[in-house]
Design a protein around this motif. Structure first.
Motif, PDB file in Angstrom:
ATOM      1  N   GLU A  48      -4.958  80.784  30.968  1.00  0.00           N
ATOM      2  CA  GLU A  48      -6.138  81.632  31.119  1.00  0.00           C
ATOM      3  C   GLU A  48      -6.919  81.713  29.805  1.00  0.00           C
ATOM      4  OE1 GLU A  48      -7.191  85.964  33.155  1.00  0.00           O
ATOM      5  OE2 GLU A  48      -5.112  85.319  32.887  1.00  0.00           O
ATOM      6  N   HIS A  52     -10.849  80.372  29.158  1.00  0.00           N
ATOM      7  CA  HIS A  52     -11.914  81.190  28.575  1.00  0.00           C
ATOM      8  C   HIS A  52     -12.539  80.471  27.387  1.00  0.00           C
ATOM      9  CE1 HIS A  52     -12.054  85.263  30.441  1.00  0.00           C
ATOM     10  NE2 HIS A  52     -10.891  84.887  30.924  1.00  0.00           N
ATOM     11  N   ASN A  55     -14.661  77.448  28.513  1.00  0.00           N
ATOM     12  CA  ASN A  55     -15.958  77.879  29.052  1.00  0.00           C
ATOM     13  C   ASN A  55     -16.966  78.125  27.931  1.00  0.00           C
ATOM     14  OD1 ASN A  55     -14.910  77.746  31.610  1.00  0.00           O
ATOM     15  ND2 ASN A  55     -14.520  79.941  31.783  1.00  0.00           N
ATOM     16  N   HIS A 116      -5.273  85.806  26.395  1.00  0.00           N
ATOM     17  CA  HIS A 116      -6.066  86.660  27.273  1.00  0.00           C
ATOM     18  C   HIS A 116      -5.141  87.646  27.980  1.00  0.00           C
ATOM     19  CE1 HIS A 116      -8.331  87.698  30.978  1.00  0.00           C
ATOM     20  NE2 HIS A 116      -9.346  87.702  30.138  1.00  0.00           N
ATOM     21  N   GLU A 132     -11.829  89.155  26.747  1.00  0.00           N
ATOM     22  CA  GLU A 132     -12.575  87.911  26.558  1.00  0.00           C
ATOM     23  C   GLU A 132     -12.274  87.327  25.190  1.00  0.00           C
ATOM     24  OE1 GLU A 132     -17.195  86.591  25.910  1.00  0.00           O
ATOM     25  OE2 GLU A 132     -16.780  87.999  27.555  1.00  0.00           O
ATOM     26  N   SER A 134     -13.897  84.450  22.952  1.00  0.00           N
ATOM     27  CA  SER A 134     -14.986  83.489  22.796  1.00  0.00           C
ATOM     28  C   SER A 134     -14.774  82.701  21.518  1.00  0.00           C
ATOM     29  CB  SER A 134     -16.336  84.204  22.772  1.00  0.00           C
ATOM     30  OG  SER A 134     -16.516  84.856  21.538  1.00  0.00           O
TER      31      SER A 134
END
Length: 272
Positions: A48, A52, A55, A116, A132, A134
């Motif tokens: 997971e 993230h 993405n 995550h 989240e 990033s």
């Protein structure tokens, strides 16, 4: 001929490239997700976390490629690349904090320091669940419901609960005029009450014996903010029960302080 002439127009070219980039990014993300769904090389949290991060990376790369394509129609790409070396050096100095965020983000990810869904404490005063991850920052959902965003370069200290276990650590800050002997007696009683009422939250070994029961740690800090002393209580619980166990322990501490008339520390600005 009409369609050929249509595709020669710059706005149509740009829209077409933008659409192709969006489709490519979608297919890459979908392929990685399908790969993780069909394999079991990594645990669920690790997968997971990588999804993230992927993405975020594909979004940034897609935007970079799109802008390069658009700029190539207005500038000569060779000159743009040559000049970009000088520009990149200048931007590196200007945006050094952003660059550091990216580097530290990669470090946290590939060293597996965060996942995550982990419960973390950042810089000693922000704690919650990671929602989240990033390329530049973390977002954690605090217990008060607020979503807290922090850049990687701002993280001076990060405490991460061990996989499958968390330590509840709650405390009372009592006035320095409070008799420590009386406070010790009350805190010991609270620890015993928590073990009796909330023992199911405690992490246990294969024989069903708690690895660390709720216990009173005595005075863990003196003269907190010039208001009083900190009396601490802790216990090792299952990660999934951490939030609920913390709430229960806080309730017992508050009730014990009320029933035993313990003298709570007061703000220096308190007026009488």
């Amino acid at each position: 001929m009409f369609f050929l002439e249509l595709f020669q127009q710059l706005p149509v070219k740009i829209l077409t490239v933008a659409l192709l980039i969006i489709i490519t990014v979608y297919l890459i993300r979908k392929s990685i997700k399908l790969f993780f769904d069909k394999t079991s090389f990594l645990d669920e949290k690790r997968e997971e976390t990588l999804m993230h991060f992927t993405n975020q990376v594909t979004k940034v790369l897609g935007l970079v490629i799109f802008f390069i394509y658009v700029l190539s129609h207005f500038f000569k790409l060779e000159k743009l690349v040559t000049g970009s070396v000088v520009v990149a050096g200048a931007l590196a100095l200007i945006f050094q904090h952003i660059i550091r965020d990216y580097i530290m983000g990669l470090t946290y990810l590939f060293e597996r320091q965060i996942h995550h869904g982990d419960y973390v404490i950042i810089n000693g005063n922000r704690q919650g669940k990671i929602e989240e991850i990033s390329m530049r920052h973390l977002k954690i959902r605090q217990y008060d419901g607020y979503l807290y965003t922090i850049s990687y370069s701002s993280i001076m200290e990060l405490q991460n609960g061990n996989r499958g276990r968390r330590r509840v650590n709650e405390n009372l800050v009592l006035n320095y005029r409070q008799n420590p002997d009386d406070a010790f007696k009350v805190m010991e009683e609270v620890a015993q009450t928590c073990n009796e009422k909330y023992g199911e939250y405690l992490l246990k070994d294969e024989h069903g014996i708690p690895l660390e029961s709720f216990k009173f740690n005595q005075i863990t800090e003196l003269n907190v903010d010039f208001r009083g002393h900190r009396y601490s209580l802790s216990g090792l619980v299952k990660e999934g029960d951490f939030v609920e166990a913390s709430k229960k322990v806080r309730y017992e501490l508050a009730m014990a302080a009320y029933k035993n008339d313990l003298m709570m520390a007061e703000s220096l600005n308190t007026s009488h």
